[in-house]
Design an enzyme around this catalytic site. Structure first.
Site, PDB file in Angstrom:
ATOM      1  N   LEU A 116       8.561  -5.196  -4.579  1.00 45.96           N
ATOM      2  CA  LEU A 116       7.474  -4.236  -4.425  1.00 45.96           C
ATOM      3  C   LEU A 116       7.365  -3.969  -2.931  1.00 45.96           C
ATOM      4  CD1 LEU A 116       4.728  -5.817  -6.655  1.00 45.96           C
ATOM      5  CD2 LEU A 116       5.979  -3.725  -7.110  1.00 45.96           C
ATOM      6  N   CYS A 117       6.894  -2.789  -2.540  1.00 48.89           N
ATOM      7  CA  CYS A 117       6.945  -2.501  -1.116  1.00 48.89           C
ATOM      8  C   CYS A 117       6.006  -1.400  -0.701  1.00 48.89           C
ATOM      9  CB  CYS A 117       8.327  -2.005  -0.714  1.00 48.89           C
ATOM     10  SG  CYS A 117       9.666  -2.738  -1.605  1.00 48.89           S
ATOM     11  N   THR A 118       5.826  -1.268   0.620  1.00 48.76           N
ATOM     12  CA  THR A 118       5.205  -0.086   1.201  1.00 48.76           C
ATOM     13  C   THR A 118       6.098   0.377   2.344  1.00 48.76           C
ATOM     14  OG1 THR A 118       3.015  -1.008   0.719  1.00 48.76           O
ATOM     15  CG2 THR A 118       3.113   0.842   2.259  1.00 48.76           C
TER      16      THR A 118
ATOM     17  N   ARG B 124      -2.125   0.249  -3.196  1.00 54.15           N
ATOM     18  CA  ARG B 124      -1.929   0.009  -1.767  1.00 54.15           C
ATOM     19  C   ARG B 124      -1.819   1.343  -1.026  1.00 54.15           C
ATOM     20  NH1 ARG B 124       3.143  -1.961  -2.443  1.00 54.15           N
ATOM     21  NH2 ARG B 124       2.864  -1.881  -4.687  1.00 54.15           N
TER      22      ARG B 124
ATOM     23  N   ASN C 277       4.896   1.842  -4.807  1.00 54.80           N
ATOM     24  CA  ASN C 277       5.777   1.724  -5.966  1.00 54.80           C
ATOM     25  C   ASN C 277       5.376   2.633  -7.129  1.00 54.80           C
ATOM     26  OD1 ASN C 277       5.573  -1.245  -4.625  1.00 54.80           O
ATOM     27  ND2 ASN C 277       7.655  -0.656  -5.179  1.00 54.80           N
TER      28      ASN C 277
END
Ligand SMILES: *[C@@H]1O[C@H](CO)[C@@H](O)[C@H](O)[C@H]1NC(C)=O
Ligand SMILES: *[C@@H]1O[C@H](CO)[C@@H](O)[C@H](O)[C@H]1NC(C)=O
Ligand SMILES: *[C@@H]1O[C@H](CO)[C@@H](O)[C@H](O)[C@H]1NC(C)=O
Length: 394
Positions: free
Chosen positions: A141-143, A332, A319
């Protein structure tokens, strides 16, 4: 963790409920940070390893694999124990050692040989090295953010959040696999004829790329996208012998190392057949060059150009599809956008973006690293992150 019990499921369920209730509640969320950069002593800068592309593939990673062998083994054992919690561990190991080893020969060059070299140097069965490489393609998962300063300088940064649902450690309130991942994070300087051709963040022993910069040309990161026809299906097709799709990490590495321009990279990302759906966050070296490309395995679903966003000077991707609302249990994006807007374009730079990525819940317990890139200088700096408690699990 010998069995996935009802208790575990209830724990995850209550984490989800707690996350949705805590939407705007301190201490799990906080006001946009302005003081996180330069990083404190707890955020450790990672070391750089030189990968000499002029060496035969089997030798390229040998020194690194030897040095990091204990940590790689520790991670592989945890993965096998997880699989073993569903099936019998001994059988799982036997299956991986035999069946996954066979896959190495089906991989396009130079990847199969690079994995063989790592297996030999670290003294780990080849099948386990292949499993280890598959694993990273599935659980991130990421930003990611690309932003342009008023003078046209482009920056690209990302948090990599890894290990959701992979073993909640009740004793320490952490995700056990995310903990094991942190010591494996390194920067890799891809060199040919003594010159740097690209820089990327790696997990030692994983030969694909999820984050990287090609000096003067482009920056690229990939965020996972969940779809019904997801990565698992692509991998199953691949295991069954349909090798038309590209592994994600290999594809990104190729785009990064080989692309001659932002436009050329954009075109391959929009059109190549892939093993899994994903979001690609691409930055160029000229004003206005930034976009998010939303991909299914075979087609492109959306292109978001930085110049056409509300701000006009940044794109921020987590995501979830950026033309829909983020889900209530994992938003987020709203805090990230809020902090970018509060930063303003005048303060865009490594420090400003690091502050945004250090604000909870953009920073959370799954966050393993923050990478900062500046394309015109080819700069990459990566910090291992530990979210100060109390911090939300994702
Ligand atoms: C452009 O702006 C950035 C930050 O706003 C600054 O760090 C950089 O030095 C500037 N570059 C030039 C060429 O003026
Ligand atoms: C909790 O953390 C401590 C110290 O880092 C470690 O020794 C222990 O094994 C961890 N507990 C679990 C259940 O992993
Ligand atoms: C990248 O951009 C800088 C200006 O920010 C420019 O000086 C440089 O020549 C560009 N690099 C390439 C390879 O075009």
């Amino acid at each position: 963790m010998k069995n996935v019990t009802l208790g575990t499921l209830l724990l995850y369920l209550s984490l989800f409920v707690a996350r949705s209730l805590s939407q705007d509640v301190p201490p799990y969320t906080e006001d946009c940070r302005t003081d996180a950069y330069p990083p404190s002593a707890k955020d450790i800068p990672v070391k750089t390893y030189v990968l000499n592309l002029d060496l035969p593939p089997q030798q390229r990673w040998a020194n690194l694999a030897k040095e990091k062998a204990p940590q790689i083994k520790d991670m592989i054992n945890s993965i096998i124990n997880l699989v073993g919690s569903v099936v019998n561990t001994t059988e799982a190991i036997a299956f991986v050692d035999k069946e996954f080893a066979l896959l190495a020969d089906g991989l396009p060059a130079p990847y199969g040989d690079e994995m063989k070299g790592i297996a030999t140097a670290a003294n780990i069965p080849l099948g386990q090295v292949v499993l280890y490489n598959v694993f990273y393609e599935l659980f991130t998962l990421c930003t990611s953010i690309v932003a342009e300063a008023p003078n046209g300088t482009l920056y690209h940064a990302r948090n990599l959040d890894f290990g959701l649902f992979l073993g909640w450690d009740v004793e320490n309130d952490t995700w056990s696999l995310s903990e094991k991942l942190r010591p494996l994070i390194i920067n890799v300087d891809y060199q040919s004829k003594g010159e740097t051709v690209a820089r990327a963040v790696h997990f030692a022993g994983y030969i694909g790329v999820l984050t990287g910069v090609k000096p003067g040309v482009l920056t690229l990161s990939m965020n996972e996208r969940f779809q019904l026809d997801g990565g698992y299906i692509g991998f199953i097709k691949w295991l069954l012998g349909d090798h038309s799709g590209k592994w994600m990490g290999f594809f990104i590495r190729e785009v990064l190392v080989d692309s001659i321009s932002y436009e050329a990279a954009k075109k391959s990302i929009m059109t190549e057949e892939l093993l899994a759906p994903a979001y690609f966050i691409l930055g160029g070296n000229s004003s206005g060059q930034g976009c998010v490309i939303t991909r299914s395995r075979e087609t492109m679903d959306n292109l978001e150009e930085m110049t056409k966003t509300e701000s006009g000077w940044f794109v921020l991707q987590t995501n979830y599809d950026n033309w829909k609302n983020a889900p209530f249990f994992d938003d987020r994006r709203t805090p990230g956008d809020k902090c970018m807007n509060r930063l303003t374009q005048n303060k865009v730079g490594l420090a400003g973006i690091y502050n945004v990525l250090s604000t909870k819940p953009v920073l959370n317990l799954l966050t393993t690293y923050t990478a900062l890139m500046q394309v015109n200088t080819g700069y990459l700096e990566t910090y291992i992150r530990n979210c100060p408690q109390p911090c939300f699990p994702w």
